[in-house]
Every structure is written in structure tokens, then in C-alpha cells.
Design a protein around this motif. Structure first.
Motif, PDB file in Angstrom:
ATOM      1  N   ALA A 145       1.748   2.308   8.721  1.00 47.47           N
ATOM      2  CA  ALA A 145       2.328   2.972   7.316  1.00 47.47           C
ATOM      3  C   ALA A 145       3.136   4.188   8.089  1.00 47.47           C
ATOM      4  CB  ALA A 145       1.065   3.920   6.709  1.00 47.47           C
ATOM      5  N   TRP A 180       2.387  -4.510   4.525  1.00 49.36           N
ATOM      6  CA  TRP A 180       3.736  -3.400   3.966  1.00 49.36           C
ATOM      7  C   TRP A 180       4.466  -4.176   3.855  1.00 49.36           C
ATOM      8  CZ3 TRP A 180       1.461   0.068   0.895  1.00 49.36           C
ATOM      9  CH2 TRP A 180       0.207   0.466   1.042  1.00 49.36           C
ATOM     10  N   PHE A 223      -9.129   9.693   0.589  1.00 51.82           N
ATOM     11  CA  PHE A 223      -8.443   8.215   0.089  1.00 51.82           C
ATOM     12  C   PHE A 223      -9.052   8.063  -1.540  1.00 51.82           C
ATOM     13  CE2 PHE A 223     -10.013   7.109   5.054  1.00 51.82           C
ATOM     14  CZ  PHE A 223      -8.836   7.552   5.027  1.00 51.82           C
ATOM     15  N   ALA A 226       0.038  -0.813  -3.880  1.00 50.71           N
ATOM     16  CA  ALA A 226      -0.995  -0.358  -2.385  1.00 50.71           C
ATOM     17  C   ALA A 226      -1.606  -1.598  -2.551  1.00 50.71           C
ATOM     18  CB  ALA A 226      -0.883   0.944  -2.872  1.00 50.71           C
ATOM     19  N   TRP A 242      -3.474  -0.949   0.805  1.00 48.23           N
ATOM     20  CA  TRP A 242      -4.652  -0.049   1.067  1.00 48.23           C
ATOM     21  C   TRP A 242      -5.699  -0.110   0.224  1.00 48.23           C
ATOM     22  CZ3 TRP A 242      -6.980   3.668   3.380  1.00 48.23           C
ATOM     23  CH2 TRP A 242      -7.258   5.132   2.660  1.00 48.23           C
ATOM     24  N   THR A 257      -4.293   1.476   9.614  1.00 48.97           N
ATOM     25  CA  THR A 257      -3.948   1.439   8.088  1.00 48.97           C
ATOM     26  C   THR A 257      -3.039   2.775   8.334  1.00 48.97           C
ATOM     27  OG1 THR A 257      -5.837   1.016   6.577  1.00 48.97           O
ATOM     28  CG2 THR A 257      -4.310   2.545   6.191  1.00 48.97           C
ATOM     29  N   TRP A 269      -1.164  11.610   6.326  1.00 51.80           N
ATOM     30  CA  TRP A 269      -1.889  11.555   7.269  1.00 51.80           C
ATOM     31  C   TRP A 269      -1.842  12.938   8.428  1.00 51.80           C
ATOM     32  CZ3 TRP A 269      -5.543   7.740   7.331  1.00 51.80           C
ATOM     33  CH2 TRP A 269      -5.317   6.379   7.189  1.00 51.80           C
ATOM     34  N   THR A 306      -7.749  -2.483   1.958  1.00 53.57           N
ATOM     35  CA  THR A 306      -8.781  -1.772   2.696  1.00 53.57           C
ATOM     36  C   THR A 306      -9.539  -1.499   1.992  1.00 53.57           C
ATOM     37  OG1 THR A 306      -6.810  -1.672   4.089  1.00 53.57           O
ATOM     38  CG2 THR A 306      -8.677  -0.245   4.488  1.00 53.57           C
TER      39      THR A 306
END
Length: 479
Positions: A73, A147, A275, A32, A35, A69, A243, A38
Motif C-alpha cells: 500500500a 494494486w 480491518f 479494493a 484487500w 499488504t 497504516w 486478503t
């Protein structure tokens, strides 16, 4: 696809504490990395770029990062699942000439889709300035590239390149924020984009060094998406499931929604605990990647490799039982490990919730998110094992179940108020885990059947040939 995993496993076998810690850190970034980067950027900017609690520039930056994000994704999920299958098949057959092309093709598809989504949204749905829109779109492309690169890098053993790229990217970003702090969204996005560009450049360099720069077109990539049509749907529903609860909260939550630049709606009181809960699972993901996946790969290779060596039924059953026992024990062990991490995090939150950027009123959401993380991550491990066994439709059923339940339960509990925020995700995760365990336990005794019948490509080819040559009902004797 356990390339880096084998190298990292050897590092953990040494006596050096630093090499062991480094192996797990590399694994976490590979699982990840974008992520983590971020979250570090948002946390770092919050601490260094702005001291005012109502800093508008920081809110705009944070909202853009979250939206990008989410979009990346969802858009890269289908592409990444197809590319992972394509790359693993071609590495198994020792055909490396079109791997770079497969990345270029998937990235081109992502760019087109991202522009079709991002440009209308940022131009017409927000009041961002021209430079801010350009910086936001640039960020969208860089996050998506990161990604998409991960499935390709995961098949190599270039863990030093991966770690160096992330280390340099983070250092550049943090240094720029510390040396010249500011709160303008364009500047914050520019600093983040610079760090992410360095990471992407390092990963792309490793890809080019491993497989070359030649772009050799291969229709097999498109054929892979057609034959294994479940994979893009799995990638899409898996990402949407992660999400959908946030999107519902942003659109319909009665309190706590923050709106900046007219069209950027987020809900920090809900998003931040969710998160942090997702990040809490990363240590266990790293253990899975370094140890569980590599050991399972050895067992599965011995099992499926024996099919071509005229193995006896007794020995085949022994190998199947050994592999099934490994899967069951690891799912149980990983579940307990996740539960321990969630319990520790809940206990720590009683005394140290402010360093996480949370308030006391958010503790209920954090606890529900941590419990949901235990259930959902355990379901993901079952889901991954099903994919290893090539039981794609069962994996699709699990991802669709979580996506639908997460959306339905979040919507159903939303009118009950703040006290029930996060429980929709928790219930959806618990039900999904029960379904995943039930399917996995039911299918493990049938691995021999799946190996010889369900996933036997020669039988599928023969069935298609017979179906194509069989006379149709409408064909008469003289036709």
C-alpha cells in the motif's frame, strides 16, 4: 476514469436483481479487490487450515499477509496516483500506445523498492526458512502487481474480465484449502499466491488486450510525476495515514502484541476490528464508484467542455451551481449511508461478534473503528472531489493532516490503556472530515476562478516563459 463505472451503471438500471448485485460486487472488487481477497484468505485459512487456537503456522501466514499488504500500500500509493493521472490524460487525448509501458515502468520501480525493503527484512529481521522467505517475497510482488493494475483496468470497460479473474482466483484458493488443508506457512502462502497469480494474470490480459503488448517508452510519465508533484506525495501520505496507527500499536502497545518468527509483530486485538470496520465501508464505495462518480463525470464534462464553446457567464454559473449542489448533496447522503451501516454493524456486534473472529473485549475497539470509518470515508469522498477539481494541494493537505493526526493521537492515547485503543484514529478521522468539508465548501464557489486561472495550463506555460526570459537582478546594463 469512469470506464467500468458507466458499464456497471447500465447494469443497475436493468430489472434483474442479479445484475444489480453483480454490478456492486464488481465495483467492490475493483475498488479494493486485493484487500478483499486478503481478508477472505485470512478468514478462510482460519476456518479451514487449522483448528488449534494457537496455530503457529497460521499466525506466521497472517503476519506475513498483513506486513505485505502494508508495504505494498505504501509503495504503490505514489505510483498509482501518478499512473492514474497519466492514463486519464492519455485516454482523453486518445493516445494509447504508451499505456502498457507506463504499467511496466511503474511495476519495475515497485519491484526494486519492494526488494530493497522486503529482502533485508525477511532475511535478517526474521527467522523464516528459505522457502518461507521466497514465498513471502513472491506474495509481496503479486499483491503489488494487483494494486498497480487496478488504475489501468479502471479506465476500461472490461468488468467481465475483472469479475471472472477474481471469481476463478477465489475458487482456486478455497478449493485448495478445502481439499488439502494444512497449516504450514509455505503451503498457505503458496495457495494464496496461486489464487492471486490467476487474478493478476486476468487483469494483465485485459490490459494487454485493451492497449497492446508494445512497450513504447514515453518521457511524459516521468514529466507527469514532476509537474504534478503533489500526486506521489498524496499517494504516500494517504497510504501511510491508513497504516500509521497499526504500526504504532505494533511497536509500542503495552498489551496484546503478538510476535512470531522473531520480527513479525502484530496486534490482532486491534488489527482485526480495524480491518472489519474498513471493509464495512465497501458497499458505499461501490455506490460511489457506480453512480456518484459517473454522474459527476457527466456534470464536470459538461462544465469544463463548455469553456471551449464560448459559453455565456450565466450558463456557466448555472452549470457550476448544478455541479456544486450535486457534490454537496452526495457527500451528505454518503455520510448518512455510512452512519447507517456503522449503526447496523454495532447493533449486530452485540449478538454476533464471534463469527467475525472477535471477542467481547474487542467490542469497544470495533465501535470506535466503525465511527472512525464513517468520518474517514466521508473525508475521502471530499478528498476525491478535490482531486477531480484538480485542487491537488488541498487534497495533499487533507492526506497529510490525517497521517499526522492519526499518528499523534494514537501515540498520545496509548499510555491510557486498552479502553482508549482506537480513539486516536477516531479523533483524527473526525478532525480530517471537518477540514475536508471546510475546504470543499470554500472552494466550490471558486470553480470558475480555478478553471480560468489556477488550473489554466496555458497561463502556467506563459508564466514560466516570462519568468525564464525576465532579466535577473544581477544582470547589469552591459551584461
Amino acid at each position: 476514469m469512469a470506464g467500468i463505472g458507466f458499464a456497471l451503471e447500465r447494469m443497475t438500471a436493468g430489472r434483474s436483481l442479479s445484475s444489480t448485485a453483480g454490478a456492486y460486487l464488481y465495483a467492490a472488487f475493483l475498488v479494493a479487490g486485493p484487500w478483499i481477497f486478503t481478508v477472505l484468505a485470512i478468514a478462510g485459512v482460519s476456518a479451514a487450515a487449522c483448528t488449534a487456537a494457537d496455530c503457529l503456522g497460521l499466525q506466521v501466514f497472517r503476519s506475513i499477509m498483513i506486513y505485505n499488504t502494508c508495504v505494498t500500500a505504501i509503495l504503490t500509493g505514489p505510483l498509482a496516483f501518478v499512473c492514474t493521472r497519466y492514463v486519464s490524460d492519455h485516454i482523453w487525448m486518445k493516445r494509447y500506445d504508451s499505456i502498457t509501458f507506463s504499467f511496466a515502468a511503474s511495476f519495475a520501480v515497485f519491484v526494486i523498492a519492494a526488494l530493497l525493503v522486503g529482502v533485508p527484512f525477511y532475511v535478517w529481521m526474521t527467522d523464516l526458512s528459505g522457502p518461507e522467505v521466497l514465498a513471502a517475497l513472491q506474495n509481496l510482488m503479486l499483491v503489488g502487481a494487483a494494486w498497480l493494475l487496478i488504475p489501468f483496468i479502471g479506465a476500461t470497460r472490461g468488468y467481465l474480465t475483472v469479475s471472472a479473474a477474481f471469481a476463478v482466483g477465489v475458487t482456486v484458493m478455497v478449493s485448495a484449502l478445502v481439499l488439502a488443508p494444512g497449516e504450514e506457512p509455505v503451503r498457505l502462502l503458496g495457495v494464496f499466491n496461486l489464487g492471486l497469480f490467476i487474478i493478476d494474470l486476468g487483469l494483465a490480459w485485459r490490459l494487454a488486450r485493451e492497449y497492446g503488448l508494445a512497450l513504447v517508452p514515453d518521457r511524459e510519465l516521468l514529466r507527469t510525476a514532476g509537474i504534478y508533484w503533489e500526486l506521489p506525495l498524496i499517494g504516500l501520505t494517504f497510504a501511510c495515514g491508513l497504516w500509521v496507527d497499526k504500526l504504532i500499536m505494533w511497536a509500542a502497545a503495552p498489551i496484546g502484541v503478538s510476535t512470531v518468527a522473531i520480527g513479525l509483530r502484530t496486534m490482532p486485538t486491534y488489527d482485526t476490528p480495524m480491518f472489519w470496520a474498513q471493509l464495512a465501508a465497501l458497499p458505499i464505495f461501490a455506490v460511489f464508484f457506480v453512480h456518484v462518480e459517473t454522474n459527476f463525470f457527466r456534470l464536470s464534462r459538461a462544465y469544463y467542455g463548455s469553456l471551449a464553446q464560448q459559453v455565456s457567464r450565466r450558463n456557466l454559473s448555472k452549470m457550476r451551481l448544478r455541479m456544486s449542489g450535486f457534490v454537496v448533496s452526495k457527500v451528505f447522503t454518503l455520510f448518512l449511508s455510512l452512519a447507517v451501516i456503522a449503526l447496523i454493524a454495532i447493533l449486530i456486534s452485540f449478538v454476533a461478534i464471534e463469527p467475525l473472529g472477535l471477542r467481547a473485549s474487542q467490542m469497544g475497539i470495533l465501535r470506535a473503528a466503525l465511527v472512525g470509518m464513517v468520518f474517514h470515508t466521508s473525508a475521502v469522498f471530499c478528498f476525491v472531489f478535490l482531486l477531480y477539481f484538480d485542487l491537488r494541494r488541498y487534497a495533499l493537505g487533507i492526506s497529510v493532516t490525517y497521517f499526522v493526526l492519526n499518528g499523534l493521537m494514537t501515540s498520545a492515547l496509548l499510555p491510557l490503556g486498552f479502553s482508549f485503543f482506537g480513539y486516536g484514529n477516531l479523533i483524527a478521522s473526525a478532525v480530517t472530515l471537518m477540514l475536508a468539508i471546510t475546504i470543499l465548501a470554500r472552494e466550490l464557489p471558486w470553480l470558475d476562478f480555478h478553471a480560468f486561472i489556477t488550473n489554466n495550463t496555458s497561463l502556467r506555460t506563459e508564466r514560466r516563459r516570462v519568468a525564464g526570459s525576465a532579466p535577473r537582478a544581477s544582470d547589469g546594463p552591459g551584461s
